[in-house]
Structure formats: C-alpha cells, structure tokens
Design an enzyme around this catalytic site. Structure first.
Site, short mmCIF file in Angstrom:
data_model
loop_
_atom_site.label_atom_id
_atom_site.label_comp_id
_atom_site.label_asym_id
_atom_site.label_seq_id
_atom_site.Cartn_x
_atom_site.Cartn_y
_atom_site.Cartn_z
N CYS A 102 0.85 -1.19 0.00
CA CYS A 102 0.00 0.00 0.00
C CYS A 102 0.89 1.25 0.00
O CYS A 102 1.85 1.33 0.77
CB CYS A 102 -0.89 0.00 1.23
SG CYS A 102 -1.84 1.53 1.37
N GLU A 132 3.46 -6.29 8.22
CA GLU A 132 3.79 -4.88 7.98
C GLU A 132 4.98 -4.45 8.84
O GLU A 132 5.88 -3.73 8.38
CB GLU A 132 2.58 -3.97 8.26
CG GLU A 132 2.92 -2.51 7.93
CD GLU A 132 1.81 -1.54 8.27
OE1 GLU A 132 0.62 -1.92 8.22
OE2 GLU A 132 2.13 -0.38 8.58
N THR A 171 0.52 1.14 10.31
CA THR A 171 -0.60 1.97 9.82
C THR A 171 -1.96 1.56 10.39
O THR A 171 -2.93 2.29 10.23
CB THR A 171 -0.70 1.86 8.29
OG1 THR A 171 -0.85 0.47 7.96
CG2 THR A 171 0.52 2.44 7.60
N SER A 230 -4.95 -7.00 11.41
CA SER A 230 -4.68 -6.10 12.53
C SER A 230 -5.77 -5.05 12.69
O SER A 230 -6.30 -4.82 13.77
CB SER A 230 -3.32 -5.42 12.30
OG SER A 230 -3.10 -4.40 13.22
S1 SF4 Z 1 -5.47 -0.26 5.93
FE1 SF4 Z 1 -4.48 1.69 5.39
S2 SF4 Z 1 -2.31 1.20 5.12
FE2 SF4 Z 1 -3.43 -0.74 5.10
S3 SF4 Z 1 -3.84 -1.14 2.94
FE3 SF4 Z 1 -5.59 0.01 3.72
S4 SF4 Z 1 -5.14 2.18 3.29
FE4 SF4 Z 1 -3.24 1.03 3.12
#
Ligand code: SF4
Length: 317
Positions: A102, A132, A171, A230
């Site tokens: 992402c 991540e 994130t 998560s």
């Molecule tokens: S949750 Fe946030 S960081 Fe994770 S893929 Fe979706 S937009 Fe991207």
C-alpha cells in the site's frame, strides 16, 4: 404480523475495503490477465480468506516465501509490504515481480529511510510478527529499528543515543492506544522526531471513529474480518473500550453466535479494511432471516481515496 423479534442493525460507515486493499486485489487480477496463471503471491495479498480463495480460483498461488516461487513465474508482494531483502532477492533471480505494498505503508518506509540517512535510530510502534512490522523494520539494517508494542515497552527500550531518535508506526494501530505510546516516547525522549501525529492511515482512523459513533447505542458489535487482520482486531477493541461489552470478530455469517445475541435489540456491524462488502451483506441477510430487522446507516466520514496500480500493469487497465 411478523413473529420475529425486532432488531436494529447500526451499519458503520466507512467500513470494509480501503484504497490499499482495492489496489492490491486489482494488481493480482491484472497480473493474471497479463501473464496468465499461475501468478504467485508472497503472503496473503490482504488478510481475508474469502478474497484469497477468490483469487486462488482465478489462478493465483499463495506462498509464504520467495524461495517457493519458480524463477520463471511472476510474483506479487502483499499490501503489507516486504523487507528490502525480498525484492533484492527477486531481482537477483531475474524474476518478474510486482509490489502491491500500500502506498501509505511505502510512505512509512520512505520516512524511515530519510531518518536513517540523517543519522537517527528508529523506534517503531507496531505489533511483533505482523508482516507490515517485519516489512517496515526490514527497510533498514538490523538494529536500526527498535520495536515497542506498549507503554511498558517504552520504559524498557534502549536506544543507542536518546538524542538521535525518530519514531514511526504501523498503519493499522488503535488510534487511542498509540496516542498514549507516543506521549510516553516524547516524555522519555524529548528530542525524538516523529510524524505530526502518527502513521496510522486514513482508513484505520475512519473505521475506528465510525465504531466509536455507534458503540454507545448498541448491545453488541460484530466486526467482519479475519483473525490475522490487525485493523479488524483493533475495531473489536475500540468497540469494547467504548462501552460495547459484546464485541466479536466474525469471518462470515456462519461464525455468529446467535445464542449470545438472544434478547439483544441493537447490533452494530462494521468490517475491517480487507473484508469485502459481500460478507457484510451475508451477515445482514442472516439477521433478516432471524429478526424483524431495521438497518440504520451511521456515516461519520466519506472516503474517495484511490491508488494507481504500478506502471508495469497499467496498459492492462
Ligand atoms: S489499511 Fe491503510 S495502510 Fe493498510 S492497505 Fe488500507 S489504506 Fe493502506
């Protein structure tokens, strides 16, 4: 007259797919169109069994390590991001690879590198073992990123030089827990440099805010999502922390414990960023089959974020 008990479903919005998940799934679909099956994917492209199974049916093969991919087939790296060593290994083997990380995770990778170039050691707020976290820590040499998961960890962490520190975050953390951990970091290391708030993405923030908005009106919260997701697990915690004692993660309607919902009249529904809307509809239909159901949408924000797919796939759009 209906014999079913009355029940109101409060449907949180935003919920479900975020722009990063949308893009990652599109990347796998477009790669299959471009190169044909099989296309390999390192780790679940997003943490959702339904999504993974749908892509498997189209010819995607999911593996955990690059070593499990033959040299002559394309490989895609999941939305969670990968340590630098992974694309380097793919390059060394002359493989075709597409990075579905992402862009909001990549942004954190770039932040970490920038701080490292400026001679700072990094403290990452994240969950140990989550892909991540592994991917972000793997952007820098070993020992350059120290992981903290809790306020208690902040007291224990031992940086090289407390004057030369920066912090980054996963994130998909809990916004409220992270505020406390950042405060503890700033209290112990006043010179620490960090993002304005943290690196929690818009989708995580918005989904947690939407749950907070309904938590006071509901007797139960169902979060549609996977146990290894998560952001979905954080939504369950946000429900519990904001007054909804029965907050549960369900992957599909078949996971709902109907006995636990006996006598309940108001249920909140949300979905993690990797859970497709078809599963939300399945859950609503399951409620309709058992209750005289009224659905109320509670929208706390609108999202219009969209990310482009990598250039190597763009002509197939
Ligand atoms: S949750 Fe946030 S960081 Fe994770 S893929 Fe979706 S937009 Fe991207």
């Amino acid at each position: 007259m209906s014999q079913k008990p009355a029940l109101t479903l409060y449907l949180a919005a935003p919920r479900g797919f975020c722009a990063g998940v949308d893009r990652a799934i599109k990347i796998v679909e477009m790669a299959l169109q471009k190169w044909g099956a099989p296309v390999y994917v390192r780790h679940e492209i997003v943490h959702n069994k339904f999504v993974v199974d749908s892509l498997k049916a189209l010819g995607a093969v999911f593996v955990e390590e690059l070593d499990d991919v033959p040299d002559d087939r394309p490989v895609i790296f999941s939305a969670h991001g990968v340590p630098k060593s992974v694309p380097a290994a793919a390059q060394a083997r002359n493989m075709i690879w597409v990075d579905a990380t992402c862009p909001l995770v990549s942004k954190v990778h770039i932040e970490a590198e920038r701080h490292h170039e400026n001679g700072l050691q990094m403290i990452m707020i994240g969950h140990a073992g989550h892909p991540e976290t592994i991917g972000t820590m793997g952007q820098l040499p070993a020992g350059e990123v120290l992981l903290v998961e809790t306020v208690a960890d902040v007291a224990r962490v031992e940086p090289r030089d407390p004057e030369k520190l920066a912090f980054i975050t996963q994130t998909t953390l809990s916004v409220d827990d992270t505020v406390e951990i950042v405060a503890a970091l700033r209290a112990r290391f006043p010179a620490i440099i960090g993002p304005h708030k943290e690196d929690i993405c818009y989708a995580t923030t918005n989904r947690q805010a939407a749950v907070k908005a309904i938590a006071g009106q509901i007797d139960a919260l169902l979060v549609i999502g996977a146990p290894n997701s998560s952001n979905s697990r954080r939504l369950v915690e946000v429900g519990s922390a904001n007054g909804c004692a029965y907050s549960q993660l369900v992957q599909r309607a078949t996971d709902i414990d109907w006995r636990a919902l006996e006598g309940i009249r108001a249920v909140g529904i949300t979905a993690g960023a990797s859970a497709p809307e078809v599963l939300v509809n399945e859950v609503i239909d399951a409620f309709r089959a058992r209750f005289d159901t009224t659905v109320e949408l509670v929208e706390t924000a609108q999202e219009n974020v969209e990310f482009k797919v990598p250039r190597i796939l763009r002509h197939a759009e």
